[in-house]
Design a protein around this motif. Structure first.
Motif, PDB file in Angstrom:
ATOM      1  N   LEU A 122       0.874  -1.582  -0.258  1.00 20.89           N
ATOM      2  CA  LEU A 122       0.072   0.043   0.327  1.00 20.89           C
ATOM      3  C   LEU A 122       0.911   1.294   0.215  1.00 20.89           C
ATOM      4  CD1 LEU A 122      -2.730  -0.760   2.827  1.00 20.89           C
ATOM      5  CD2 LEU A 122      -2.857  -0.390   0.419  1.00 20.89           C
ATOM      6  N   THR A 123       0.334   2.475  -0.699  1.00 18.31           N
ATOM      7  CA  THR A 123       0.986   3.248  -0.770  1.00 18.31           C
ATOM      8  C   THR A 123      -0.188   4.586  -0.513  1.00 18.31           C
ATOM      9  OG1 THR A 123       0.833   3.337  -3.000  1.00 18.31           O
ATOM     10  CG2 THR A 123       2.571   2.995  -2.243  1.00 18.31           C
ATOM     11  N   GLY A 124       0.887   6.170  -0.125  1.00 22.04           N
ATOM     12  CA  GLY A 124      -0.213   7.233   0.192  1.00 22.04           C
ATOM     13  C   GLY A 124      -1.059   6.726   0.745  1.00 22.04           C
ATOM     14  N   VAL A 125      -1.937   8.130   0.710  1.00 22.22           N
ATOM     15  CA  VAL A 125      -2.864   7.910   0.966  1.00 22.22           C
ATOM     16  C   VAL A 125      -3.953   6.678   2.084  1.00 22.22           C
ATOM     17  CG1 VAL A 125      -5.775   8.632   1.492  1.00 22.22           C
ATOM     18  CG2 VAL A 125      -3.889  10.149   0.289  1.00 22.22           C
ATOM     19  N   GLU A 126      -4.021   5.725   1.020  1.00 23.94           N
ATOM     20  CA  GLU A 126      -4.878   3.876   1.191  1.00 23.94           C
ATOM     21  C   GLU A 126      -3.909   4.100   2.529  1.00 23.94           C
ATOM     22  OE1 GLU A 126      -5.719   6.169  -2.868  1.00 23.94           O
ATOM     23  OE2 GLU A 126      -3.859   5.542  -1.980  1.00 23.94           O
ATOM     24  N   ARG A 127      -2.392   3.857   2.520  1.00 29.38           N
ATOM     25  CA  ARG A 127      -1.402   3.277   3.284  1.00 29.38           C
ATOM     26  C   ARG A 127      -1.751   3.545   4.193  1.00 29.38           C
ATOM     27  NH1 ARG A 127       3.346   0.688   4.324  1.00 29.38           N
ATOM     28  NH2 ARG A 127       4.652   1.120   5.981  1.00 29.38           N
ATOM     29  N   LEU A 128      -2.352   5.135   4.614  1.00 28.56           N
ATOM     30  CA  LEU A 128      -2.041   5.631   5.832  1.00 28.56           C
ATOM     31  C   LEU A 128      -3.687   5.602   6.563  1.00 28.56           C
ATOM     32  CD1 LEU A 128      -0.902   7.868   7.588  1.00 28.56           C
ATOM     33  CD2 LEU A 128      -1.512   9.535   6.320  1.00 28.56           C
ATOM     34  N   VAL A 129      -4.850   5.277   4.953  1.00 26.26           N
ATOM     35  CA  VAL A 129      -6.015   4.866   6.046  1.00 26.26           C
ATOM     36  C   VAL A 129      -5.623   3.445   6.898  1.00 26.26           C
ATOM     37  CG1 VAL A 129      -8.665   4.396   5.123  1.00 26.26           C
ATOM     38  CG2 VAL A 129      -7.646   6.598   4.495  1.00 26.26           C
ATOM     39  N   ILE A 130      -5.521   2.595   6.112  1.00 24.98           N
ATOM     40  CA  ILE A 130      -5.133   1.527   6.510  1.00 24.98           C
ATOM     41  C   ILE A 130      -4.163   1.556   7.846  1.00 24.98           C
ATOM     42  CG2 ILE A 130      -3.901  -0.439   6.584  1.00 24.98           C
ATOM     43  CD1 ILE A 130      -7.394  -0.072   4.418  1.00 24.98           C
ATOM     44  N   GLN A 131      -3.253   2.482   7.945  1.00 25.67           N
ATOM     45  CA  GLN A 131      -2.785   2.173   9.018  1.00 25.67           C
ATOM     46  C   GLN A 131      -3.842   2.895  10.540  1.00 25.67           C
ATOM     47  OE1 GLN A 131       0.663   4.760   7.602  1.00 25.67           O
ATOM     48  NE2 GLN A 131       2.332   3.178   8.204  1.00 25.67           N
ATOM     49  N   LEU A 132      -4.251   3.316  10.545  1.00 24.61           N
ATOM     50  CA  LEU A 132      -5.175   3.853  11.254  1.00 24.61           C
ATOM     51  C   LEU A 132      -6.297   3.022  11.846  1.00 24.61           C
ATOM     52  CD1 LEU A 132      -6.059   7.939  10.389  1.00 24.61           C
ATOM     53  CD2 LEU A 132      -4.374   6.601  12.372  1.00 24.61           C
ATOM     54  N   LEU A 133      -6.632   2.145  10.590  1.00 26.23           N
ATOM     55  CA  LEU A 133      -7.189   1.116  11.030  1.00 26.23           C
ATOM     56  C   LEU A 133      -6.677   0.401  11.114  1.00 26.23           C
ATOM     57  CD1 LEU A 133      -9.703   0.000   7.846  1.00 26.23           C
ATOM     58  CD2 LEU A 133      -9.747   2.412   8.827  1.00 26.23           C
ATOM     59  N   TYR A 134      -6.003  -0.174  11.915  1.00 20.59           N
ATOM     60  CA  TYR A 134      -4.798  -1.293  12.739  1.00 20.59           C
ATOM     61  C   TYR A 134      -4.868  -0.142  14.035  1.00 20.59           C
ATOM     62  CZ  TYR A 134      -1.153  -4.424  13.864  1.00 20.59           C
ATOM     63  OH  TYR A 134      -0.416  -5.049  15.100  1.00 20.59           O
ATOM     64  N   GLY A 135      -3.476   0.713  13.639  1.00 20.66           N
ATOM     65  CA  GLY A 135      -2.934   1.083  14.879  1.00 20.66           C
ATOM     66  C   GLY A 135      -3.964   1.841  15.893  1.00 20.66           C
ATOM     67  N   HIS A 243     -15.816  16.597  -0.710  1.00 23.79           N
ATOM     68  CA  HIS A 243     -16.042  15.522   0.792  1.00 23.79           C
ATOM     69  C   HIS A 243     -14.664  14.714   0.832  1.00 23.79           C
ATOM     70  CE1 HIS A 243     -19.475  13.688   3.232  1.00 23.79           C
ATOM     71  NE2 HIS A 243     -19.027  12.408   2.426  1.00 23.79           N
ATOM     72  N   HIS A 244     -15.974  13.605   1.988  1.00 31.97           N
ATOM     73  CA  HIS A 244     -13.869  12.411   2.398  1.00 31.97           C
ATOM     74  C   HIS A 244     -14.392  12.069   1.214  1.00 31.97           C
ATOM     75  CE1 HIS A 244     -16.849   9.700   3.460  1.00 31.97           C
ATOM     76  NE2 HIS A 244     -17.861  10.541   4.387  1.00 31.97           N
ATOM     77  N   LEU A 245     -12.979  11.058   1.002  1.00 29.26           N
ATOM     78  CA  LEU A 245     -12.839   9.719   0.158  1.00 29.26           C
ATOM     79  C   LEU A 245     -13.557   8.453   0.482  1.00 29.26           C
ATOM     80  CD1 LEU A 245      -8.716   8.834   0.487  1.00 29.26           C
ATOM     81  CD2 LEU A 245     -10.196   9.928  -1.560  1.00 29.26           C
ATOM     82  N   SER A 246     -13.862   7.917  -0.985  1.00 28.68           N
ATOM     83  CA  SER A 246     -14.614   7.091  -0.648  1.00 28.68           C
ATOM     84  C   SER A 246     -14.626   5.494  -0.430  1.00 28.68           C
ATOM     85  CB  SER A 246     -15.651   7.039  -2.469  1.00 28.68           C
ATOM     86  OG  SER A 246     -14.275   6.185  -2.621  1.00 28.68           O
ATOM     87  N   GLU A 247     -15.358   5.611   0.432  1.00 31.46           N
ATOM     88  CA  GLU A 247     -14.708   3.976   0.639  1.00 31.46           C
ATOM     89  C   GLU A 247     -13.986   2.530   0.063  1.00 31.46           C
ATOM     90  OE1 GLU A 247     -18.137   2.432   3.618  1.00 31.46           O
ATOM     91  OE2 GLU A 247     -17.475   3.749   4.910  1.00 31.46           O
ATOM     92  N   SER A 248     -15.549   3.083  -0.790  1.00 32.08           N
ATOM     93  CA  SER A 248     -14.464   2.008  -2.628  1.00 32.08           C
ATOM     94  C   SER A 248     -13.411   1.706  -2.900  1.00 32.08           C
ATOM     95  CB  SER A 248     -15.794   1.771  -2.914  1.00 32.08           C
ATOM     96  OG  SER A 248     -15.543   3.816  -3.497  1.00 32.08           O
ATOM     97  N   SER A 249     -12.973   2.918  -2.846  1.00 35.02           N
ATOM     98  CA  SER A 249     -11.544   3.373  -3.309  1.00 35.02           C
ATOM     99  C   SER A 249     -10.447   2.947  -1.999  1.00 35.02           C
ATOM    100  CB  SER A 249     -11.215   4.710  -3.084  1.00 35.02           C
ATOM    101  OG  SER A 249     -11.330   6.021  -1.685  1.00 35.02           O
ATOM    102  N   ILE A 250     -10.895   3.156  -0.520  1.00 37.10           N
ATOM    103  CA  ILE A 250     -10.009   2.077   0.394  1.00 37.10           C
ATOM    104  C   ILE A 250      -9.703   0.449   0.423  1.00 37.10           C
ATOM    105  CG2 ILE A 250      -8.679   1.777   2.365  1.00 37.10           C
ATOM    106  CD1 ILE A 250      -9.183   4.830   0.968  1.00 37.10           C
ATOM    107  N   GLN A 251     -11.038   0.378   0.019  1.00 39.04           N
ATOM    108  CA  GLN A 251     -11.776  -1.262  -0.329  1.00 39.04           C
ATOM    109  C   GLN A 251     -10.809  -1.332  -1.246  1.00 39.04           C
ATOM    110  OE1 GLN A 251     -15.721  -0.527  -0.076  1.00 39.04           O
ATOM    111  NE2 GLN A 251     -15.657  -0.748   1.886  1.00 39.04           N
ATOM    112  N   LYS A 252     -11.142  -1.208  -2.691  1.00 32.82           N
ATOM    113  CA  LYS A 252     -10.195  -0.973  -4.077  1.00 32.82           C
ATOM    114  C   LYS A 252      -8.728  -1.513  -3.974  1.00 32.82           C
ATOM    115  CE  LYS A 252     -13.618  -0.419  -7.433  1.00 32.82           C
ATOM    116  NZ  LYS A 252     -14.137   1.068  -7.748  1.00 32.82           N
ATOM    117  N   ALA A 253      -7.895  -0.729  -3.237  1.00 31.97           N
ATOM    118  CA  ALA A 253      -6.508  -0.562  -2.265  1.00 31.97           C
ATOM    119  C   ALA A 253      -6.241  -1.593  -2.303  1.00 31.97           C
ATOM    120  CB  ALA A 253      -5.952   0.863  -2.226  1.00 31.97           C
ATOM    121  N   LEU A 254      -6.813  -1.546  -0.702  1.00 34.09           N
ATOM    122  CA  LEU A 254      -6.970  -3.381   0.361  1.00 34.09           C
ATOM    123  C   LEU A 254      -7.113  -4.356  -0.433  1.00 34.09           C
ATOM    124  CD1 LEU A 254      -6.318  -4.040   3.193  1.00 34.09           C
ATOM    125  CD2 LEU A 254      -7.949  -3.668   3.018  1.00 34.09           C
ATOM    126  N   LYS A 255      -7.995  -4.374  -1.571  1.00 36.88           N
ATOM    127  CA  LYS A 255      -7.758  -5.844  -2.098  1.00 36.88           C
ATOM    128  C   LYS A 255      -6.463  -5.901  -2.849  1.00 36.88           C
ATOM    129  CE  LYS A 255     -11.189  -8.240  -4.799  1.00 36.88           C
ATOM    130  NZ  LYS A 255     -12.197  -8.432  -5.818  1.00 36.88           N
TER     131      LYS A 255
END
Length: 322
Positions: A122-135, A243-255
């Motif tokens: 993961l890179t960029g914003v998507e990585r930062l979001v997932i880091q917050l979910l876990y951290g 608005h804020h980022l869509s959930e689907s954009s994070i979900q696709k990057a994670l997949k």
């Protein structure tokens, strides 16, 4: 004087939902369930129906639709809202219908090495979001709804507002990501300044806050931490804003990241919240502390994570290992 035509039922429902300041997602969900309810009963007006028809519809969802228990409960909530808040008809004692079964599943939990394996892809914003979910143990919606004012670098904490239980809570802000997060916020601030210069720069605020602080929607502290890459028109007000980022954009990057990591588990964004709770318990934190960090009302909800402390198979030693 010509009388005005009667208003459509769904338009009235929409108006009442907005008066009560429900989220746009809830609005769309409730309207969809009410449409399905009316369609199931061949367009019969809900005033001419009641408890038997509601029970029949809910039974249909479970028996023929094979919906999950949470989906059936959502449908019931929508119909109760229709009768109690729109039609002002009391509906009591709805219990005699086929209940969708709640599957007894243990949450998927990643090991610390598996978490890192996924993060590497993961890179960029998507990585930062997932880091917050876990951290920080956040739900995806909580992470994406974070505002600038919710980050407290001095206290190493995040304030999670308007949570699932409608109560604010505090959770740790990992030291590991603070430098990255500060850099990210500097970039977000530059975009916000550009938006202001173009005559935009406002952000959605709940009705009560917008009324109390009429100019706050353009203030830096109220901006989303993870804003969308593009401006869009608010479907309710028609105002063009970011608005804020869509959930689907994070979900696709994670997949994609999970596929590349070759972690052989079914991983979703919520898996990182599960892993946060499990790893805290493994590190010796008590169940009540984890309950508060997750925002669970009942400790029984948090107890599901204690299965990992049994080391598998209820801590029974396999005879093959003797």
């Amino acid at each position: 004087m010509t009388p005005s035509p009667p208003r459509k039922l769904l338009d009235v429902v929409r108006e009442v939902i907005r008066l009560k300041h429900y989220s746009y997602r809830t609005e769309q969900s409730y309207l969809d369930w009410i449409r399905r309810y009316l369609r199931y009963h061949n367009g019969k007006h809900p005033r001419d129906m009641g408890k038997p028809e509601i029970q029949a519809f809910l039974t249909h969802l479970a028996v023929e639709g094979h919906v999950a228990a949470s989906t059936q409960n959502q449908a019931l909530s929508a119909l109760l809202f229709l009768y109690r808040n729109v039609l002002e008809i009391k509906i009591e004692g709805i219990s005699e219908f086929a209940r969708a079964k709640r599957p007894k599943r243990l949450p998927t939990v990643l090991t610390k090495s598996e978490v890192q394996a996924v993060m590497q892809h993961l890179t960029g914003v998507e990585r930062l979001v997932i880091q917050l979910l876990y951290g920080s143990g956040l739900r995806l919606s909580e992470a994406l709804n974070l505002r600038v004012k919710d980050v407290d670098f001095a206290q190493n904490q995040l304030i999670i507002r308007d949570t699932k239980g409608n109560e604010d809570r505090v959770t740790p802000l990992p030291n590991t990501i603070q430098v990255t997060l500060k850099g990210h916020l500097e970039a977000v601030r530059r975009v916000h300044q550009q938006d202001l210069g173009r005559g935009y720069g406002s952000v959605y605020l709940p009705y009560a806050l917008a009324k109390k602080y009429p100019n706050a929607d353009r203030s830096w502290i109220w901006q989303y931490i993870f804003p969308s890459y593009a401006l869009s028109q608010d479907p309710r007000s028609g105002v063009t804003r970011r608005h804020h980022l869509s959930e689907s954009s994070i979900q696709k990057a994670l997949k994609k990241a999970v596929q590349r990591s070759e972690v052989s588990k079914r991983v979703s964004c919520h898996t990182f919240r599960h892993s946060f709770a499990t790893h805290l318990l493994q590190n010796g934190y008590d169940i009540r502390t984890v309950q508060e960090l997750l925002g669970h009302k009942d400790v029984k909800t948090t107890m599901i994570y204690t299965h990992v402390l049994n080391r598998g198979g209820y801590a029974v030693r396999s005879p093959l290992d003797d």
